[in-house]
Design a protein around this motif. Structure first.
Motif, PDB file in Angstrom:
ATOM      1  N   GLU A 190     -15.349  -0.797  16.869  1.00 36.51           N
ATOM      2  CA  GLU A 190     -15.243  -0.452  18.287  1.00 36.51           C
ATOM      3  C   GLU A 190     -14.792   0.999  18.450  1.00 36.51           C
ATOM      4  OE1 GLU A 190     -15.921  -2.242  21.118  1.00 36.51           O
ATOM      5  OE2 GLU A 190     -16.840  -3.672  19.745  1.00 36.51           O
ATOM      6  N   PRO A 191     -15.266   1.696  19.493  1.00 40.39           N
ATOM      7  CA  PRO A 191     -14.894   3.107  19.681  1.00 40.39           C
ATOM      8  C   PRO A 191     -13.451   3.307  20.125  1.00 40.39           C
ATOM      9  CG  PRO A 191     -16.236   2.341  21.512  1.00 40.39           C
ATOM     10  CD  PRO A 191     -16.261   1.250  20.477  1.00 40.39           C
ATOM     11  N   ARG A 192     -12.781   2.259  20.567  1.00 43.79           N
ATOM     12  CA  ARG A 192     -11.393   2.359  20.999  1.00 43.79           C
ATOM     13  C   ARG A 192     -10.678   1.063  20.674  1.00 43.79           C
ATOM     14  NH1 ARG A 192      -9.571   1.191  26.950  1.00 43.79           N
ATOM     15  NH2 ARG A 192      -7.887   0.423  25.615  1.00 43.79           N
ATOM     16  N   LEU A 193      -9.349   1.122  20.689  1.00 50.27           N
ATOM     17  CA  LEU A 193      -8.541  -0.080  20.528  1.00 50.27           C
ATOM     18  C   LEU A 193      -8.693  -0.938  21.780  1.00 50.27           C
ATOM     19  CD1 LEU A 193      -6.273  -1.618  18.923  1.00 50.27           C
ATOM     20  CD2 LEU A 193      -4.641  -0.337  20.319  1.00 50.27           C
ATOM     21  N   CYS A 194      -9.092  -2.174  21.612  1.00 57.26           N
ATOM     22  CA  CYS A 194      -9.321  -3.074  22.757  1.00 57.26           C
ATOM     23  C   CYS A 194      -8.014  -3.762  23.142  1.00 57.26           C
ATOM     24  CB  CYS A 194     -10.401  -4.095  22.433  1.00 57.26           C
ATOM     25  SG  CYS A 194     -12.040  -3.367  22.226  1.00 57.26           S
ATOM     26  N   LEU A 195      -7.055  -2.959  23.575  1.00 58.63           N
ATOM     27  CA  LEU A 195      -5.747  -3.437  24.019  1.00 58.63           C
ATOM     28  C   LEU A 195      -5.363  -2.661  25.267  1.00 58.63           C
ATOM     29  CD1 LEU A 195      -3.180  -5.141  23.566  1.00 58.63           C
ATOM     30  CD2 LEU A 195      -2.321  -3.280  22.118  1.00 58.63           C
TER      31      LEU A 195
END
Length: 223
Positions: free
Chosen positions: A194-199
């Motif tokens: 994923e391109p970013r942390l999904c938080l």
């Protein structure tokens, strides 16, 4: 007291202007509530000075730090504008009378509908800033979670941290076999696609430091 309320938009990093200013979600004489984008520090670092605090101070003057989010985490942050507000709201965080809800997408299909993770955390000194679980020296850390949906083989969850240890949510989810997607610290290569942390810090409730009014903020993630 002048306390104009600005409606909270959906998370979108395009709301940061070319000058780097972050429009507040809420602003009055005592506090500023903002939507921190993923990738931006909450406070200036040792080598990187750009942060929520530095950008807000450019426009509003002195900003006092009540709590923080990891650089890779997006969502709701509240800052104080004077020491009385700082102390009042900080005491609420310490007494755990605030309400915090995060949303995340974790790797794999979580079988249970809800659960509780009680694993003590300590800094992994040789590998800082990593944290690790230690049943002998770690500090108490508790996270409750609830499954929201299954999406393309992964699971969207709501996270309810009782404590606020560094990297708590990231480490706890990794420890039960479901690391957060986009986590470059605790997840394997498959979860790092994923391109970013999904938080995302989705909800925050606390009492206003001057009026005592219960303030409730909710901001949906963009993932």
């Amino acid at each position: 007291m002048n306390k104009p309320t600005i409606p909270a938009p959906r998370l979108d990093t395009s709301h940061i202007s070319s000058e780097g200013l972050i429009p507040p979600l809420y602003l009055d004489d005592d506090i500023i509530v903002v939507n921190k984008p993923a990738g931006l520090l909450s406070v200036p670092g040792r080598y990187l000075k750009d942060s929520c605090v530095s950008r807000l101070e450019e426009r509003y003057g002195e900003i006092l730090v009540i709590h923080r989010l990891d650089q890779d985490t997006s969502g709701i942050l509240v800052f104080a504008r004077d020491k009385k507000a700082l102390n009042t709201v900080q005491r609420q965080f310490e007494a755990q009378t605030t309400r915090k809800v995060y949303e995340a997408v974790v790797m794999g299909e979580v079988s249970a509908n809800a659960g509780c993770i009680n694993l003590p955390i300590i800094v992994d000194w040789p590998n800082r800033p990593l944290q690790m679980v230690s049943h002998t020296d770690g500090r108490y850390a508790l996270t409750r979670w609830k499954k929201l949906s299954i999406e393309s083989g992964n699971t969207r969850v709501a996270l309810f941290p009782k404590t606020g240890r560094s990297h708590q949510l990231r480490l706890h989810m990794q420890q039960i076999g479901h690391p957060i997607l986009g986590d470059t610290l605790y997840a394997g290569e498959a979860a790092q696609s994923e391109p970013r942390l999904c938080l995302h810090a989705k909800e925050l409730d606390f009492d206003h430091p001057a009026t005592g009014e219960r303030m409730k903020f909710k901001l949906e993630p963009d993932f």
